[in-house]
Design a protein around this motif. Sequence first.
Motif, PDB file in Angstrom:
ATOM      1  N   ASN A 118       0.776  -1.020  -0.045  1.00  0.00           N
ATOM      2  CA  ASN A 118       0.026   0.125  -0.006  1.00  0.00           C
ATOM      3  C   ASN A 118       0.679   1.216   0.141  1.00  0.00           C
ATOM      4  N   SER A 119       2.222   1.118  -0.037  1.00  0.00           N
ATOM      5  CA  SER A 119       2.979   2.432   0.115  1.00  0.00           C
ATOM      6  C   SER A 119       4.494   1.897  -0.296  1.00  0.00           C
ATOM      7  N   GLY A 120       5.337   2.851  -0.560  1.00  0.00           N
ATOM      8  CA  GLY A 120       6.821   2.625  -0.778  1.00  0.00           C
ATOM      9  C   GLY A 120       7.438   2.008   0.661  1.00  0.00           C
ATOM     10  N   SER A 121       7.012   2.493   1.768  1.00  0.00           N
ATOM     11  CA  SER A 121       7.488   2.057   3.053  1.00  0.00           C
ATOM     12  C   SER A 121       7.209   0.511   3.146  1.00  0.00           C
ATOM     13  N   THR A 126       8.363  -5.384   2.633  1.00  0.00           N
ATOM     14  CA  THR A 126       8.092  -6.594   2.017  1.00  0.00           C
ATOM     15  C   THR A 126       9.288  -6.978   1.221  1.00  0.00           C
ATOM     16  N   ALA A 127      10.093  -6.223   0.305  1.00  0.00           N
ATOM     17  CA  ALA A 127      11.157  -6.941  -0.392  1.00  0.00           C
ATOM     18  C   ALA A 127      12.177  -7.396   0.385  1.00  0.00           C
ATOM     19  N   LEU A 128      12.341  -6.900   1.742  1.00  0.00           N
ATOM     20  CA  LEU A 128      13.479  -7.259   2.636  1.00  0.00           C
ATOM     21  C   LEU A 128      13.201  -8.716   3.226  1.00  0.00           C
ATOM     22  N   LYS A 129      11.811  -8.750   3.496  1.00  0.00           N
ATOM     23  CA  LYS A 129      11.165  -9.731   3.981  1.00  0.00           C
ATOM     24  C   LYS A 129      11.308 -10.913   3.008  1.00  0.00           C
ATOM     25  N   ILE A 130      10.923 -10.698   1.833  1.00  0.00           N
ATOM     26  CA  ILE A 130      10.943 -11.753   0.636  1.00  0.00           C
ATOM     27  C   ILE A 130      12.358 -12.193   0.570  1.00  0.00           C
ATOM     28  N   HIS A 154      14.145   4.462   2.492  1.00  0.00           N
ATOM     29  CA  HIS A 154      13.586   3.274   2.258  1.00  0.00           C
ATOM     30  C   HIS A 154      12.016   3.220   2.893  1.00  0.00           C
ATOM     31  N   GLY A 155      11.446   4.550   3.073  1.00  0.00           N
ATOM     32  CA  GLY A 155      10.332   4.792   3.794  1.00  0.00           C
ATOM     33  C   GLY A 155      10.520   4.636   5.523  1.00  0.00           C
ATOM     34  N   VAL A 156       9.375   4.611   6.031  1.00  0.00           N
ATOM     35  CA  VAL A 156       9.314   5.086   7.518  1.00  0.00           C
ATOM     36  C   VAL A 156       8.982   3.802   8.567  1.00  0.00           C
ATOM     37  N   ASN A 157       8.897   2.563   7.785  1.00  0.00           N
ATOM     38  CA  ASN A 157       8.530   1.451   8.717  1.00  0.00           C
ATOM     39  C   ASN A 157       9.984   0.964   9.096  1.00  0.00           C
ATOM     40  N   PHE A 158       9.832  -0.047  10.270  1.00  0.00           N
ATOM     41  CA  PHE A 158      10.988  -0.278  10.962  1.00  0.00           C
ATOM     42  C   PHE A 158      12.081  -0.844   9.923  1.00  0.00           C
ATOM     43  N   GLY A 159      11.864  -1.668   9.167  1.00  0.00           N
ATOM     44  CA  GLY A 159      12.747  -2.501   8.079  1.00  0.00           C
ATOM     45  C   GLY A 159      13.495  -1.292   7.374  1.00  0.00           C
ATOM     46  N   GLY A 160      12.493  -0.584   6.596  1.00  0.00           N
ATOM     47  CA  GLY A 160      13.027   0.389   5.711  1.00  0.00           C
ATOM     48  C   GLY A 160      13.731   1.621   6.173  1.00  0.00           C
ATOM     49  N   MET A 161      13.419   1.971   7.646  1.00  0.00           N
ATOM     50  CA  MET A 161      13.865   2.735   8.300  1.00  0.00           C
ATOM     51  C   MET A 161      15.566   2.445   8.624  1.00  0.00           C
ATOM     52  N   VAL A 163      17.387   0.193   7.254  1.00  0.00           N
ATOM     53  CA  VAL A 163      18.348  -0.030   6.072  1.00  0.00           C
ATOM     54  C   VAL A 163      18.634   1.389   5.435  1.00  0.00           C
ATOM     55  N   GLY A 164      17.815   2.136   5.841  1.00  0.00           N
ATOM     56  CA  GLY A 164      17.923   3.534   5.326  1.00  0.00           C
ATOM     57  C   GLY A 164      19.164   4.436   6.072  1.00  0.00           C
ATOM     58  N   GLY A 165      19.465   5.536   5.512  1.00  0.00           N
ATOM     59  CA  GLY A 165      20.869   6.181   6.136  1.00  0.00           C
ATOM     60  C   GLY A 165      20.287   7.563   6.295  1.00  0.00           C
ATOM     61  N   ILE A 166      19.129   7.746   7.012  1.00  0.00           N
ATOM     62  CA  ILE A 166      18.738   9.039   7.300  1.00  0.00           C
ATOM     63  C   ILE A 166      19.068   9.524   8.572  1.00  0.00           C
ATOM     64  N   THR A 167      19.950  10.382   8.885  1.00  0.00           N
ATOM     65  CA  THR A 167      20.428  10.587  10.277  1.00  0.00           C
ATOM     66  C   THR A 167      19.076  11.018  11.363  1.00  0.00           C
ATOM     67  N   ALA A 168      18.170  11.776  10.965  1.00  0.00           N
ATOM     68  CA  ALA A 168      17.181  11.953  11.687  1.00  0.00           C
ATOM     69  C   ALA A 168      16.321  10.789  12.420  1.00  0.00           C
ATOM     70  N   ASN A 169      16.324   9.836  11.367  1.00  0.00           N
ATOM     71  CA  ASN A 169      15.419   8.615  11.718  1.00  0.00           C
ATOM     72  C   ASN A 169      16.406   7.805  12.636  1.00  0.00           C
ATOM     73  N   LYS A 170      17.687   7.838  12.659  1.00  0.00           N
ATOM     74  CA  LYS A 170      18.387   6.885  13.661  1.00  0.00           C
ATOM     75  C   LYS A 170      18.317   7.782  14.978  1.00  0.00           C
ATOM     76  N   LYS A 171      18.669   9.130  15.182  1.00  0.00           N
ATOM     77  CA  LYS A 171      18.397   9.853  16.122  1.00  0.00           C
ATOM     78  C   LYS A 171      16.966   9.841  17.071  1.00  0.00           C
TER      79      LYS A 171
END
Length: 446
Positions: A118-121, A126-130, A154-161, A163-171
Amino acid sequence: MNKRADAGAISTADLEQAAFWMPFTANRQFKKSPRLLARAEGMHYWTPEGRQVLDGTAGLWCVNAGHCRPKIVEAVQKQVAQMDFAPTFQMGHPAAFEFAERLARVAPSGFSRIFFTNSGSESADTALKIALAYHRARGDAGRYRLIGRERGYHGVNFGGMAVGGITANKKFFGPGVAGVDHIRHTHDPARNAFSKGQPRHGVEFADELERLCVLHDPSTIAAVIVEPVAGSAGVLVPPVGYLERLREICTRHGILLIFDEVITGFGRLGKPFGSQRFNVMPDLFSTAKGLTNATVPMGAVFVKDEIFQTFMQGPEGIEIFHGYTYSGHPLACAAGIATLDVFEEEGLLTRAASVEKHWEERAHGLKGLPHVIDIRNCGLMAAIELEPRAGQPGKRAYEVFVKAFEAGVLIRVTGDTIALSPPLIVEKAQIDQIFDCVTTMLRSVS
């Protein structure tokens, strides 16, 4: 707010007490000086006051065919009157199967299986789980590690977040999930500033993956996920040979390569998908946004046939324990089928190639303007990076964004980078309007 109101009737006072907690927005700042959109058509939005705004961002990288296309609107209206919802757990409906078949026809060869989200997130997760489930299905459950990239989104769900490399998400939210590492990003302004298309320098950045293979042992790594062009980080275009090197390393070590094509898919780069633009094929790729022209939220993961067939070799039963209530939603499928019709009838999946040169020339024509320290472009994507104000990162670009909106052009900013990605129906005169406006605004800010 105690009662519904037309967009034009919402006052600043109403907004200050509004229930809507806005995403990725400085809510208090916005509500003091709101920017509201009331309707849209083609290349334009209109404010509640009736002011026309040229859309230089395809909504949010997603309205690839332009706004409120009659064929798509009519398809959704017809579907909601016929059947509003149907489950896809142990059930099905024709539109989901038809849409998947249509998507397989425009996908690169060998990608004939599509899993709807239903979204990019959700597509990223889903791709990671597959990928994880695939290795387990073939008896290689020791592959559990996932590799992303700095500045990747890679979106804002926990998996995509994770593997993503956005500093604010990590913080704000911590590491997300365990077993994740990152290769470095490809941004190298010291060598590649003002590159047109793919930068010449930086293929060696892909060798970071070899370093992680030595560190973790490649037999523990399930998948690597990257965007062909990093969009939300500010249009970071892959250096010449970079994606090819990643593909070679993944193949040699039995690691799955996932492309996040949520932004680069469906014509943004002058080909249906970024993998075709760069002639590098992943093992899975995630999509959303342009999939339905953003008319109804939807995402999809395209899976290589041999990966799908691996799941079909096991015992009878549920092959992958994953899905969403709204996977293959009838309205989204109707919107998607009609969107593909529009893409095909108007040649939109390849149209960006015909205007890319003009787009590139106008983008790089901003070189030398006040505060501009880099310009990047690929397909119908461009970024103008500005020098940050001392002690006020992001303020200068935000000021340009506000001034451009007031002048009738919608742009997007991420940090101190202006990001542009208009609908694929954009005409050269509208490209000129976008860059003329940005030019004027850059000259007006301190």
